[in-house]
Design a protein around this motif. Structure first.
Motif, PDB file in Angstrom:
ATOM      1  N   GLU A  30      -1.072  30.177  41.852  1.00  0.00           N
ATOM      2  CA  GLU A  30      -1.146  30.280  40.396  1.00  0.00           C
ATOM      3  C   GLU A  30      -2.526  30.745  39.955  1.00  0.00           C
ATOM      4  O   GLU A  30      -3.545  30.214  40.368  1.00  0.00           O
ATOM      5  CB  GLU A  30      -0.848  28.926  39.762  1.00  0.00           C
ATOM      6  N   TYR A  31      -2.524  31.767  39.092  1.00  0.00           N
ATOM      7  CA  TYR A  31      -3.757  32.276  38.509  1.00  0.00           C
ATOM      8  C   TYR A  31      -3.725  32.035  37.006  1.00  0.00           C
ATOM      9  O   TYR A  31      -2.667  32.081  36.385  1.00  0.00           O
ATOM     10  CB  TYR A  31      -3.919  33.768  38.783  1.00  0.00           C
ATOM     11  N   HIS A  32      -4.895  31.817  36.440  1.00  0.00           N
ATOM     12  CA  HIS A  32      -5.037  31.672  34.991  1.00  0.00           C
ATOM     13  C   HIS A  32      -5.747  32.915  34.488  1.00  0.00           C
ATOM     14  O   HIS A  32      -6.880  33.183  34.884  1.00  0.00           O
ATOM     15  CB  HIS A  32      -5.830  30.412  34.646  1.00  0.00           C
ATOM     16  N   SER A 132       4.914  27.100  32.411  1.00  0.00           N
ATOM     17  CA  SER A 132       4.078  27.909  33.289  1.00  0.00           C
ATOM     18  C   SER A 132       5.013  28.530  34.323  1.00  0.00           C
ATOM     19  O   SER A 132       5.671  27.817  35.088  1.00  0.00           O
ATOM     20  CB  SER A 132       3.031  27.038  33.981  1.00  0.00           C
ATOM     21  N   THR A 170      -0.608  31.929  32.596  1.00  0.00           N
ATOM     22  CA  THR A 170      -0.566  31.661  34.031  1.00  0.00           C
ATOM     23  C   THR A 170       0.434  32.601  34.703  1.00  0.00           C
ATOM     24  O   THR A 170       1.475  32.929  34.132  1.00  0.00           O
ATOM     25  CB  THR A 170      -0.170  30.204  34.330  1.00  0.00           C
TER      26      THR A 170
END
Length: 268
Positions: A30-32, A132, A170
């Motif tokens: 997971e990237y923000h 998300s 996300t």
């Protein structure tokens, strides 16, 4: 003979399991979403890995950085009484925008959705329940997007929902891949500020200064429609950016130019 057959069967099962694990095995790290804000009106940038992933799956976060063009986008999780004022300003100034909506918004404000469409704006997918996306499996991800576009079609009669703004900013390689397979173009942003806290609005000048300070050629601007500051500041933002030589374009114009959407997208 029987032993050889059993060995071949075991080999087949192993190969099938390996091949199955490879298909659709994109990383779900997971990237923000984050970006380096513009200084002195130079183009904003993002992490090299994020830029690579967007390029791979036809996502975008800014337009042509050699042109003084601006792309306005609004996230509409719920209606807080300011979207009508925003639409009034866009109509008066003849500026296109993209509104990313949730299932709650579609259910609670269908007349505003119809107005967006009738006045030439894009309506994008912000998922039905705003989860998300890396936290849900492929089946739930598809259901979040498809159920929203079906409700949008029921309200408007249109099947042109093809822009996705990932909830909460996300994403993962898996979510980019799965949404692209559903025909979506992920749209992030290169200009934003903390505008969503409805109990912490600071006046229209704060919104105006936040945008004008960070503006750059090709900026995709994220604003939240729940903000009274944004609604108040929008007319002056538009007027002053135009006075500075900027033009306002729609996301479909940008993507048609880039060959990511066919000519005539969104018509009819």
């Amino acid at each position: 003979m029987k032993k050889s057959w059993l060995l071949l069967a075991a080999l087949f099962v192993t190969l099938f399991a390996v091949s199955s694990s490879v298909i659709g095995a994109e990383s779900n790290v997971e990237y923000h979403w984050s970006f380096k804000p513009s200084k002195n009106h130079e183009p904003a940038s993002t992490e090299p890995l994020y830029a690579q992933l967007l390029q791979k799956y036809n996502g975008i976060y800014r337009g042509d950085i050699t042109k003084k063009e601006v792309f306005l986008t609004f996230d509409n999780g719920y209606e807080n009484g300011y979207t009508e004022k925003i639409l009034d300003a866009l109509k008066e100034k003849q500026v296109p925008a993209t509104f990313f909506v949730t299932g709650h918004y579609l259910q609670s404000a269908p007349e505003l959705i119809k107005r967006m469409v009738n006045e030439g704006h894009n309506v994008g997918n912000h998922s039905f329940h705003h989860p998300s996306l890396p936290a849900v499996d492929d089946e739930r991800l598809k259901r979040e997007l498809v159920s929203l576009e079906e409700l949008y079609e029921e309200i408007t009669g249109r099947k042109d929902m093809r822009f996705l703004r990932p909830p909460r900013g996300t994403f993962s390689e898996r979510t980019l891949a799965r949404s692209a397979e559903l025909g979506y173009i992920n749209v992030f942003w290169s200009l934003a500020y903390k505008d969503w806290e409805t109990a912490n609005q600071k006046g229209w000048k704060h919104a105006y200064n936040a945008v004008m300070k960070r503006i750059h050629p090709g900026a995709i601007v994220l604003l939240h429609s729940v903000s009274s500051d944004n609604a108040e500041a929008l007319p002056k933002i538009i007027d002053d950016l135009r006075a500075d030589g900027y033009t306002f374009k729609s996301l479909d114009e940008l993507l048609i130019e880039n060959g990511l959407l066919p000519q005539g997208y969104g018509e009819g």
